[in-house]
Design a protein around this motif. Structure first.
Motif, PDB file in Angstrom:
ATOM      1  N   LYS A  76       4.026   2.123 -17.068  1.00 34.40           N
ATOM      2  CA  LYS A  76       2.862   2.122 -16.186  1.00 34.40           C
ATOM      3  C   LYS A  76       3.180   2.921 -14.926  1.00 34.40           C
ATOM      4  N   THR A  77       2.203   3.686 -14.454  1.00 31.92           N
ATOM      5  CA  THR A  77       2.379   4.444 -13.216  1.00 31.92           C
ATOM      6  C   THR A  77       2.084   3.526 -12.040  1.00 31.92           C
ATOM      7  N   ILE A  78       2.975   3.522 -11.069  1.00 30.98           N
ATOM      8  CA  ILE A  78       2.824   2.697  -9.878  1.00 30.98           C
ATOM      9  C   ILE A  78       2.910   3.590  -8.651  1.00 30.98           C
ATOM     10  N   VAL A  79       2.054   3.314  -7.661  1.00 31.35           N
ATOM     11  CA  VAL A  79       2.095   4.019  -6.385  1.00 31.35           C
ATOM     12  C   VAL A  79       2.384   2.994  -5.306  1.00 31.35           C
ATOM     13  N   ILE A  80       3.394   3.268  -4.480  1.00 27.84           N
ATOM     14  CA  ILE A  80       3.744   2.397  -3.366  1.00 27.84           C
ATOM     15  C   ILE A  80       3.454   3.160  -2.086  1.00 27.84           C
ATOM     16  N   PHE A  81       2.599   2.600  -1.244  1.00 29.71           N
ATOM     17  CA  PHE A  81       2.257   3.201   0.040  1.00 29.71           C
ATOM     18  C   PHE A  81       2.952   2.445   1.158  1.00 29.71           C
ATOM     19  N   GLY A  82       3.575   3.167   2.085  1.00 30.64           N
ATOM     20  CA  GLY A  82       4.000   2.561   3.333  1.00 30.64           C
ATOM     21  C   GLY A  82       2.763   2.449   4.218  1.00 30.64           C
ATOM     22  N   ASN A  83       2.429   1.243   4.658  1.00 35.98           N
ATOM     23  CA  ASN A  83       1.218   1.055   5.446  1.00 35.98           C
ATOM     24  C   ASN A  83       1.376   1.609   6.853  1.00 35.98           C
ATOM     25  N   SER A  84       0.248   1.900   7.487  1.00 36.07           N
ATOM     26  CA  SER A  84       0.256   2.558   8.797  1.00 36.07           C
ATOM     27  C   SER A  84       0.883   1.705   9.897  1.00 36.07           C
ATOM     28  N   ASP A  85       1.016   0.386   9.689  1.00 33.42           N
ATOM     29  CA  ASP A  85       1.654  -0.461  10.700  1.00 33.42           C
ATOM     30  C   ASP A  85       3.165  -0.261  10.758  1.00 33.42           C
ATOM     31  N   GLY A  86       3.736   0.438   9.772  1.00 33.96           N
ATOM     32  CA  GLY A  86       5.173   0.707   9.739  1.00 33.96           C
ATOM     33  C   GLY A  86       6.016  -0.501   9.371  1.00 33.96           C
ATOM     34  N   LEU A  87       5.369  -1.618   9.035  1.00 35.95           N
ATOM     35  CA  LEU A  87       6.085  -2.853   8.733  1.00 35.95           C
ATOM     36  C   LEU A  87       5.833  -3.381   7.331  1.00 35.95           C
ATOM     37  N   SER A  88       4.823  -2.864   6.671  1.00 41.65           N
ATOM     38  CA  SER A  88       4.449  -3.411   5.375  1.00 41.65           C
ATOM     39  C   SER A  88       4.118  -2.286   4.408  1.00 41.65           C
ATOM     40  N   PHE A  89       3.839  -2.663   3.178  1.00 45.06           N
ATOM     41  CA  PHE A  89       3.516  -1.682   2.153  1.00 45.06           C
ATOM     42  C   PHE A  89       2.530  -2.295   1.176  1.00 45.06           C
ATOM     43  N   SER A  90       1.943  -1.449   0.360  1.00 49.81           N
ATOM     44  CA  SER A  90       1.078  -1.907  -0.721  1.00 49.81           C
ATOM     45  C   SER A  90       1.465  -1.140  -1.978  1.00 49.81           C
ATOM     46  N   ALA A  91       1.252  -1.745  -3.129  1.00 52.18           N
ATOM     47  CA  ALA A  91       1.622  -1.109  -4.392  1.00 52.18           C
ATOM     48  C   ALA A  91       0.531  -1.364  -5.420  1.00 52.18           C
ATOM     49  N   TRP A  92       0.222  -0.319  -6.202  1.00 52.80           N
ATOM     50  CA  TRP A  92      -0.894  -0.380  -7.134  1.00 52.80           C
ATOM     51  C   TRP A  92      -0.540   0.302  -8.444  1.00 52.80           C
ATOM     52  N   TYR A  93      -1.010  -0.294  -9.545  1.00 52.06           N
ATOM     53  CA  TYR A  93      -0.928   0.376 -10.834  1.00 52.06           C
ATOM     54  C   TYR A  93      -2.068   1.384 -10.905  1.00 52.06           C
ATOM     55  N   VAL A  94      -1.742   2.615 -11.265  1.00 55.82           N
ATOM     56  CA  VAL A  94      -2.738   3.682 -11.338  1.00 55.82           C
ATOM     57  C   VAL A  94      -2.892   4.090 -12.801  1.00 55.82           C
ATOM     58  N   PRO A  95      -4.126   4.053 -13.335  1.00 50.91           N
ATOM     59  CA  PRO A  95      -4.324   4.364 -14.756  1.00 50.91           C
ATOM     60  C   PRO A  95      -4.341   5.859 -15.046  1.00 50.91           C
ATOM     61  N   LEU A  96      -3.297   6.545 -14.600  1.00 51.31           N
ATOM     62  CA  LEU A  96      -3.148   7.979 -14.815  1.00 51.31           C
ATOM     63  C   LEU A  96      -1.713   8.237 -15.256  1.00 51.31           C
TER      64      LEU A  96
END
Length: 112
Positions: A19-39
């Motif tokens: 599965k393709t996963i994208v992890i973003f560093g959030n703009s607060d510089g303290l947290s992140f988000s991660a999502w499965y991308v159907p591509l």
């Protein structure tokens, strides 16, 4: 994944269990988000990054987990607008490497 590396890059794309996963560093510089991308991994991995979003050939993936299908063109006119949908969140959390390594000694750190 190394936290400082994610902060520096802004996002990271990987393939886990097919599965393709994208992890973003959030703009607060303290947290992140991660999502499965159907591509396919290689399609996302060649994306351009702007703050809070990945720009793909036919889609935009936002750090809040929204994926927008871009309009399809037909001879210069918009033929159809695909809309947007919420991506499935990936189960991730932040942990100090030395703590994680104690309980998961076979883990590997990326990037090295």
């Amino acid at each position: 994944y190394d936290w400082n590396w994610i902060k520096e890059k802004g996002f990271f794309v990987d393939s886990i269990e097919g599965k393709t996963i994208v992890i973003f560093g959030n703009s607060d510089g303290l947290s992140f988000s991660a999502w499965y991308v159907p591509l396919p991994f290689d399609q996302v991995n060649t994306a351009q990054f702007q703050i809070g979003k990945l720009l793909l050939k036919n889609e935009v993936v936002y750090s809040n987990g929204i994926m927008q299908k871009l309009p399809k063109m037909n001879g210069g006119e918009i033929a159809e607008i695909e809309g947007e949908f919420k991506l499935q969140p990936a189960p991730v959390y932040q942990e100090f490497w030395h703590s994680w390594r104690t309980f998961h000694p076979n883990s590997k750190r990326f990037p090295k």
